[in-house]
Design a protein around this motif. Structure first.
Motif, PDB file in Angstrom:
ATOM      1  N   ILE A  35      -5.027  -3.242   1.506  1.00  0.00           N
ATOM      2  CA  ILE A  35      -6.245  -2.483   1.172  1.00  0.00           C
ATOM      3  C   ILE A  35      -7.388  -3.001   2.022  1.00  0.00           C
ATOM      4  CG2 ILE A  35      -7.734  -1.695  -0.684  1.00  0.00           C
ATOM      5  CD1 ILE A  35      -5.566  -2.527  -2.626  1.00  0.00           C
ATOM      6  N   ASN A  37     -10.503  -1.634   3.128  1.00  0.00           N
ATOM      7  CA  ASN A  37     -11.506  -0.582   3.006  1.00  0.00           C
ATOM      8  C   ASN A  37     -12.625  -1.150   2.168  1.00  0.00           C
ATOM      9  OD1 ASN A  37     -12.961   1.590   1.631  1.00  0.00           O
ATOM     10  ND2 ASN A  37     -11.485   2.956   2.574  1.00  0.00           N
ATOM     11  N   GLN A  39     -14.887  -0.052   0.390  1.00  0.00           N
ATOM     12  CA  GLN A  39     -15.129   0.473  -0.949  1.00  0.00           C
ATOM     13  C   GLN A  39     -14.047   0.057  -1.935  1.00  0.00           C
ATOM     14  OE1 GLN A  39     -15.882   4.778  -0.394  1.00  0.00           O
ATOM     15  NE2 GLN A  39     -17.231   4.475  -2.144  1.00  0.00           N
ATOM     16  N   LEU A  40     -12.911  -0.382  -1.427  1.00  0.00           N
ATOM     17  CA  LEU A  40     -11.762  -0.583  -2.303  1.00  0.00           C
ATOM     18  C   LEU A  40     -11.308  -2.031  -2.428  1.00  0.00           C
ATOM     19  CD1 LEU A  40      -9.527   2.427  -1.232  1.00  0.00           C
ATOM     20  CD2 LEU A  40     -10.988   2.273  -3.232  1.00  0.00           C
ATOM     21  N   ASN A  41     -11.334  -2.791  -1.319  1.00  0.00           N
ATOM     22  CA  ASN A  41     -10.675  -4.098  -1.398  1.00  0.00           C
ATOM     23  C   ASN A  41     -11.340  -5.002  -2.436  1.00  0.00           C
ATOM     24  OD1 ASN A  41     -12.931  -4.490   0.086  1.00  0.00           O
ATOM     25  ND2 ASN A  41     -11.963  -5.491   1.820  1.00  0.00           N
ATOM     26  N   THR A 178      -3.121   5.647  -5.798  1.00  0.00           N
ATOM     27  CA  THR A 178      -4.103   5.420  -6.860  1.00  0.00           C
ATOM     28  C   THR A 178      -3.412   4.862  -8.109  1.00  0.00           C
ATOM     29  OG1 THR A 178      -5.382   7.249  -5.969  1.00  0.00           O
ATOM     30  CG2 THR A 178      -5.911   6.553  -8.202  1.00  0.00           C
ATOM     31  N   TYR A 181      -1.995   1.236  -7.562  1.00  0.00           N
ATOM     32  CA  TYR A 181      -3.068   0.235  -7.631  1.00  0.00           C
ATOM     33  C   TYR A 181      -3.500   0.003  -9.080  1.00  0.00           C
ATOM     34  CZ  TYR A 181      -7.576  -1.982  -6.621  1.00  0.00           C
ATOM     35  OH  TYR A 181      -8.631  -2.829  -6.580  1.00  0.00           O
TER      36      TYR A 181
ATOM     37  N   PRO B  73      -7.571   3.972   2.909  1.00  0.00           N
ATOM     38  CA  PRO B  73      -7.574   2.680   2.216  1.00  0.00           C
ATOM     39  C   PRO B  73      -6.973   1.535   3.030  1.00  0.00           C
ATOM     40  CG  PRO B  73      -6.746   4.419   0.795  1.00  0.00           C
ATOM     41  CD  PRO B  73      -6.796   4.973   2.186  1.00  0.00           C
ATOM     42  N   TYR B 202      -8.733   9.845  -3.706  1.00  0.00           N
ATOM     43  CA  TYR B 202      -9.524   8.739  -3.175  1.00  0.00           C
ATOM     44  C   TYR B 202     -10.742   8.461  -4.057  1.00  0.00           C
ATOM     45  CZ  TYR B 202     -12.473   5.881  -0.284  1.00  0.00           C
ATOM     46  OH  TYR B 202     -13.260   4.851   0.162  1.00  0.00           O
ATOM     47  N   MET B 205      -9.828   6.652  -7.140  1.00  0.00           N
ATOM     48  CA  MET B 205      -9.486   5.255  -6.874  1.00  0.00           C
ATOM     49  C   MET B 205     -10.750   4.428  -6.639  1.00  0.00           C
ATOM     50  SD  MET B 205      -6.658   3.891  -4.203  1.00  0.00           S
ATOM     51  CE  MET B 205      -6.341   2.180  -3.877  1.00  0.00           C
ATOM     52  N   ALA B 206     -11.703   4.986  -5.903  1.00  0.00           N
ATOM     53  CA  ALA B 206     -12.899   4.221  -5.547  1.00  0.00           C
ATOM     54  C   ALA B 206     -13.858   4.080  -6.721  1.00  0.00           C
ATOM     55  CB  ALA B 206     -13.599   4.877  -4.362  1.00  0.00           C
ATOM     56  N   ASN B 210     -10.761   1.409  -9.323  1.00  0.00           N
ATOM     57  CA  ASN B 210     -11.119   0.096  -8.790  1.00  0.00           C
ATOM     58  C   ASN B 210     -12.003  -0.698  -9.758  1.00  0.00           C
ATOM     59  OD1 ASN B 210     -10.806  -1.810  -6.767  1.00  0.00           O
ATOM     60  ND2 ASN B 210     -12.720  -1.246  -5.783  1.00  0.00           N
TER      61      ASN B 210
END
Lengths: 241, 257
Positions: A35, A37, A39-41, A178, A181, B73, B202, B205-206, B210
């Motif tokens: 991951i 990114n 915004q995500l990691n 998604t 994760y 990602p 996405y 997820m964001a 997350n």
């Protein structure tokens, strides 16, 4: 040590536990490295960068993650095929919950672990716990999470693996990631408690040792898994008599 | 460090489609797909003799704010800091299609056989830049509507054009993607692209998954820290009876501790 030891895990169970543990940690660490990114990691950019330099690029990291994941899933499928009866008994044990006994146990255990026995008394509860079977309710909850979570993780992982190979619609891969994760995150939250309970908390030390030796002391079985202990004791009596 | 860009004089484009064809040949672009394009205005025939159509060559804009990269990602789609070109690292890509949707220009498509995104890379992977020749579309253009070069080199033709002529860029409505494709003076059509739209998988997820995962793992870690602190600093006195030495199995035989 004159303490009588009771058989709890056979060699294959011990192997599959540590195999699972190794794969989980390795897949978690490599997966987090995938991951990359902002915004995500969840750990920040340093982790994916470190993993990529360790593995020589993101594409190698991806390959290791994918093939290790497939091996992990493959070994479990093999286990189920070789030991269908044990698998079935395990699932039955793990998913059979007694609401009154287990909910009380769960509430009291949470209070006891954080506030201590005094804390329990403050809420007007006695420090004794409802008797538990082969697994206590906490172990059952985590086992349920790993079984259901594992299935979700493998299914979504395989979809992502197959996506560039044969799936003409990209949406399953996008949603799989998604879900992948999310489920890994939730099981990881449970895993922190699992690792603490087994390896750090004093109470469950004998259970931790049994994941190497296969046996637990009789007093531990009696105190922590009374229903299971009674079953074992009754079985022994029958065998003797 | 280079910053490759394209400056297009759309007023001299004659819509010969030479750029599109040469790109397809150079990059083996599969049938039915294109890495670049020529858009056109709808002619207003009520103008009689003055009726005209304006042609607008385009392609991946190699944006400085690449929404395709934001939607990826894994970092499989990335902007090369050495060249400014947005590339796809194909073995790292799972073919989820996020980037294809997040590009407001429609500059990407999912390759029907490779099932990973395909896009213009200024003929980098075709090896033209390494050999010192411009991208196929630029090389082919008979009216030299397309000009290619390095913006970091003040002597390049693109730098000269940007210095000497007014230019415009085509950007999205909601996000300024800061494209590296400039049009000399003005260009048409200008009513595109629309808003950048990140795919739902996405966004979920964001913005949802997350934070949820972070809270769940964080709470769990907090709980473990609490239990650990409790065990370390304020252990229950009875906890000692876990050791084999101080144990009284008889007295607690029927009770759990």
């Amino acid at each position: 040590m004159s303490e009588k030891m009771i058989h709890r895990h056979d060699k294959l169970s011990i192997f599959i536990h540590w195999f699972n543990a190794f794969c989980w940690i390795a897949l978690l660490l490599t997966g987090l490295g995938l991951i990359k990114n902002e915004q995500l990691n969840p750990l920040g950019a340093w982790w994916p960068n470190l993993m990529r330099s360790l593995f020589g690029g993101g594409e190698n990291l991806m390959a290791v993650h994918q093939y290790l994941g497939l091996i992990w899933a493959g070994v479990f499928v093999l286990y189920i095929l070789l030991r269908p009866r044990e698998t079935w008994l395990f699932l039955k044990e793990v998913f059979r919950v007694s609401p009154s006994r287990d909910m009380t146990w769960f509430m009291k255990m949470n209070l006891k672990m954080t506030l201590g026995k005094k804390g329990l008394k403050r809420f007007g509860m006695t420090p004794d716990m409802p008797p538990q079977g082969f697994y206590n309710f906490g172990q059952k909850l985590f086992a349920q999470a790993t079984v259901l979570g594992g299935i979700a993780i493998v299914v979504t992982g395989v979809i992502m693996f197959l996506s560039p190979l044969m799936l003409d619609n990209p949406d399953p891969a996008a949603w799989s990631r998604t879900i992948h994760y999310l489920v890994v995150g939730l099981v990881t939250a449970g895993m922190l408690v699992h690792i603490y309970m087994a390896a750090i908390s004093k109470e469950e030390k004998p259970a931790f040792k049994s994941m190497f030796t296969g046996t637990v002391p009789e007093h531990y079985a009696k105190h922590h898994h009374q229903l299971w202990y009674e079953e074992v004791a009754a079985g022994e009596k029958k065998a003797e008599g | 460090m280079k910053k490759y860009a394209m400056v297009v004089d759309s007023s001299v484009c004659i819509d010969c489609k030479g750029c599109m064809v040469s790109c397809k040949v150079q990059n083996n672009v599969p049938r039915g797909f294109w890495r670049n394009w020529i858009k056109q205005t709808t002619p207003d025939f009520s103008l009689g003799k003055l009726t005209r159509t304006h042609f607008q060559p385009g392609g991946c804009m190699q944006c400085d704010v690449p929404t395709c990269v934001q939607a990826c990602p894994s970092g499989a789609t990335f902007k090369d800091q050495e060249t400014g070109i947005v590339h796809v690292n194909e073995p790292l890509c799972i073919g989820c299609g996020n980037c294809v949707r997040a590009c407001p220009y429609g500059a990407r498509f999912r390759h029907p056989e490779k099932r990973v995104p395909d896009k213009c890379d200024f003929c980098f992977s075709a090896g033209r830049l390494a050999r010192g020749i411009p991208p196929a579309c630029v090389d082919t253009c008979p009216t030299k509507a397309r000009v290619f070069g390095d913006l970091n080199d003040p002597d390049s033709e693109v730098s000269r054009l940007l210095r000497e002529k007014p230019t415009v860029r085509v950007t999205s409505q909601n996000i300024d993607t800061q494209p590296n494709l400039y049009y000399v003076t003005a260009t048409e059509p200008a009513d595109w692209p629309g808003d950048v739209e990140f795919p739902q998988a996405y966004s979920v997820m964001a913005s949802l998954v997350n934070p949820l995962v972070k809270v769940a793992v964080g709470l769990s870690a907090l709980g473990v820290a609490g239990m650990w602190a409790k065990q370390a600093f304020a252990p229950d006195p009875e906890d000692d009876d876990q050791g084999p030495e101080a144990r009284h199995p008889e007295s607690t035989a029927s009770k759990q501790d």
